[in-house]
Design a protein around this motif. Structure first.
Motif, short mmCIF file in Angstrom:
data_model
loop_
_atom_site.label_atom_id
_atom_site.label_comp_id
_atom_site.label_asym_id
_atom_site.label_seq_id
_atom_site.Cartn_x
_atom_site.Cartn_y
_atom_site.Cartn_z
N GLY A 1 -5.88 -4.86 0.26
CA GLY A 1 -6.69 -3.70 0.61
C GLY A 1 -6.23 -3.01 1.88
N SER A 2 -4.93 -3.12 2.19
CA SER A 2 -4.43 -2.59 3.47
C SER A 2 -4.31 -1.07 3.49
N SER B 1 0.81 -1.21 0.00
CA SER B 1 0.00 0.00 0.00
C SER B 1 0.85 1.28 0.00
N ASN C 1 -5.51 2.76 3.28
CA ASN C 1 -6.75 3.46 3.60
C ASN C 1 -6.46 4.96 3.75
N PHE C 2 -7.48 5.71 4.17
CA PHE C 2 -7.29 7.15 4.29
C PHE C 2 -6.24 7.49 5.34
N ASP C 3 -6.19 6.73 6.43
CA ASP C 3 -5.21 7.01 7.48
C ASP C 3 -3.79 6.95 6.92
N ASP D 1 -14.22 4.77 3.41
CA ASP D 1 -14.05 3.33 3.24
C ASP D 1 -13.05 2.99 2.13
N LEU D 2 -12.19 3.94 1.79
CA LEU D 2 -11.17 3.71 0.77
C LEU D 2 -10.27 2.53 1.15
N SER D 3 -9.96 1.69 0.15
CA SER D 3 -8.96 0.65 0.36
C SER D 3 -8.18 0.46 -0.93
N LYS E 1 -10.55 13.86 3.59
CA LYS E 1 -11.58 12.82 3.71
C LYS E 1 -12.95 13.43 3.41
#
Length: 314
Positions: A129-130, A100, A132-134, A122-124, A149
């Motif tokens: 799919g690890s 990612s 994400n937005f974080d 809910d982005l992956s 976001k």
């Protein structure tokens, strides 16, 4: 609009504002993301959509193979909205295994020169799919982009989602689906030669064969608008297998255009489904089919606000 497909080696011609996702349906939630990109064009960034071909759940076999929006339909929507670059990222075993962090640094930062990334909660992305937005927010300061976001859109106490749209289309609720999509649900495709039955009974139709992976509403008659060559026409569309005249079970989309004359075979038509009229039926004779279609057509004139003999183009 520049379209990048079938390659992992691409370079943006300028700095970009990017949003990542499947964008199946291109509904109001997606459109809120896209509006963020379009706002960034005032800052000199290229509005860029990063999507996947095929969708990850289709590639891995855990989701429905029926899609709301075909590639061509999606490209048309993005182009009309003013998107500058569309990346149709080839999703395969190799690209799916991209870590990612590498996905962000290589494809978004290096290849696309991203300076702004808008994402839903809910982005992956990336391996398993690890991403994400974080992760985007963590990497943003180091790589010089802003991560924003965008929360989901809620209407009528419903979260607007592709799942919701899919359920509405599957039950024939095309009018309600249009509210969540921001425009009517469409079937887009080339006009082909059919059996010419409609012409023989005085009700000629334009014929399309939808892609096998296109999600269609229940078989039946729908009132529609039809876009051909930059013009909009009023129409009545039958989706189904024409049980009165054939046993082939071949699904077709046939549309009658009000007061239209001309040859348009080979052109592309975008049929926008407005409301459901009735289910598809098997009639006892072609004459009974014709009489029912004539009633449908007259009711359609009233629905579209047309008078007898008034052109159906608008």
């Amino acid at each position: 609009m520049q379209i990048i497909r079938n390659t992992l080696e691409f370079v943006s011609p300028g700095e970009t504002a990017v949003s990542i996702g499947k964008f199946d349906g291109v509904h109001l939630g997606h459109r809120r993301l896209l509006e963020e990109l379009l706002d960034q064009k005032e800052k000199g960034l290229l509005a860029t959509v990063f999507t996947f071909d095929p969708y990850p759940e289709i590639f891995f076999g855990y989701g429905s193979k029926q899609i709301l929006t075909t590639r061509e339909e999606k490209e048309d929507i993005f182009a009309r909205m003013g998107i500058d670059i569309l990346v149709e990222f080839p999703f395969n075993a190799e690209s799916a295994a991209t870590p990612s962090r590498e996905f962000v640094t290589q494809y978004l930062c290096s290849h696309l020169r991203a300076r702004f990334i808008a994402a839903g909660p809910d982005l992956s992305f990336g391996d398993h799919g690890s991403g994400n937005f974080d992760l985007l927010a963590e990497l943003a300061p180091q790589y010089g982009f802003t991560a924003k976001k965008i929360e989901k859109v809620v209407m009528d106490d419903n979260v607007v989602s592709s799942t919701l749209i899919r359920r509405l289309i599957s039950t024939g609720e095309v009018t309600t689906a249009a509210r969540y999509l921001g425009e009517p649900y469409v079937v887009r495709g080339r006009i082909e030669h059919g059996r010419a039955l409609g012409r023989r009974i005085g009700i000629p139709t334009l014929n399309q064969v939808p892609p096998e992976d296109k999600l269609l509403p229940p078989f039946g008659v729908y009132y529609s608008d039809v876009l051909i060559g930059g013009r909009k026409y009023c129409g009545m569309t039958n989706i189904g297998v024409k049980p009165t005249v054939t046993d082939e079970k071949k699904i077709t989309v046939e549309t009658y255009l009000y007061d239209f004359e001309g040859e348009i075979y080979g052109e592309t038509a975008t049929v926008r489904l407005l409301t459901h009229r009735r289910p598809e039926m098997k009639f006892s004779s072609v004459q009974e089919l014709k009489e029912t279609m004539e009633h449908d057509i007259q009711a359609g004139r009233e629905y579209h606000g047309l008078t007898s003999g008034h052109p159906g183009r608008r």
